[in-house]
Design a protein around this motif. Sequence first.
Motif, short mmCIF file in Angstrom:
data_model
loop_
_atom_site.label_atom_id
_atom_site.label_comp_id
_atom_site.label_asym_id
_atom_site.label_seq_id
_atom_site.Cartn_x
_atom_site.Cartn_y
_atom_site.Cartn_z
N SER A 58 0.83 -1.21 0.00
CA SER A 58 0.00 0.00 0.00
C SER A 58 0.86 1.26 0.00
O SER A 58 1.88 1.32 0.68
N LYS A 96 -1.34 10.01 -5.37
CA LYS A 96 -2.51 9.18 -5.03
C LYS A 96 -2.23 8.16 -3.90
O LYS A 96 -2.32 6.95 -4.10
N GLU A 148 -2.85 5.78 -0.75
CA GLU A 148 -4.04 5.00 -0.34
C GLU A 148 -4.36 5.22 1.14
O GLU A 148 -5.51 5.13 1.55
N TYR A 149 -3.31 5.47 1.93
CA TYR A 149 -3.48 5.66 3.37
C TYR A 149 -2.69 6.89 3.79
O TYR A 149 -1.59 7.14 3.28
N LYS A 208 -8.19 5.63 1.11
CA LYS A 208 -9.01 4.59 1.75
C LYS A 208 -9.22 4.84 3.24
O LYS A 208 -10.27 4.54 3.79
#
Length: 318
Positions: free
Chosen positions: A5, A56, A58-59, A101
């Motif tokens: 990730s 970009k 995700e976390y 996310k």
Amino acid sequence: MDKQSKIYVAGHKGLVGSALVKTLNQAGFQNIIGKSHAEMDLANQTMVLDFFSKEKPEYVFLAAAKVGGIHANNSYPAEFIFSNLQIQNNIIDASYRYGVKKLCFLGSSCIYPKFAKQPMDEGQLLDGKLEPTNEPYAVAKIAGIVMCQSYNRQYGTNFISVMPTNLYGPGDNYHPENSHVLPALIRRFHEAKLTNQAEVVIWGTGKPLREFLYSEDMARACVFLMQNYDVTGDPRGGDHVNVGSGIEVSIKELAETVKEVVGFKGNLIFDLTKPDGTPRKLLDVSKLHKMGWKHEVELKVGVEAAYRDFVDLNRASH
């Protein structure tokens, strides 16, 4: 989060941010990104949006903030509220816009009322007047919690908020005027040892009780919560979570511990003409304990690690 990730740590060079990067690396997460202040001004919305558009993530761990002790908070209240609101607004909003996310927002235990019942549980937020000396900073952090909850409610995001107790550890701020109590004591005892002073003066009676948490324990708690605490679907937007050791120590005991670790042989003098501040400040961490997380590093071990770091920093700067 899985090992591949893409994880963005905002404030990756600070006390908690650097501990987060270290903890994530140790846990096998390979794809961690961070930007220094010179590379990206987090108070600049255009720069933040450009970064999220390109990278970009995700976390996101939002550990960036303008921080300081009582003196700094009192001297620069406008900077504290303006900078912190800008930083968190930009990152939280960009995280929503670019489909992050999950986000972990780091606040502070100063969000609780000055006269909150002890220990302070999560339900006491906005239950009374704040401590005036750090009110601008606390209001910004409260706004961050409410912003995460509001985005969760309106947009279905999964943005969690964590409220740490007093943190210390490698990478701390040891500035003589605007550092917090523990790093300030480390510096004072070290300088007193080097100059063979007979005594070190501590403000107040030494009786106030405080709670401390090692920065790497805080980082482990954040990673644990990112993996185990979800707020999606909560109609109220999810509650914040206190993070602390749940253990109190008096300022006198703290000073004696630092004195021992540093190896200062002189006396401790308590200046009773100086104020004590809040008599007690302890977080109720039962919610976090019930989830299955507890701190690992006890105070003396943590102070030893922090002191080694301080000595290394001093050596590097001379």
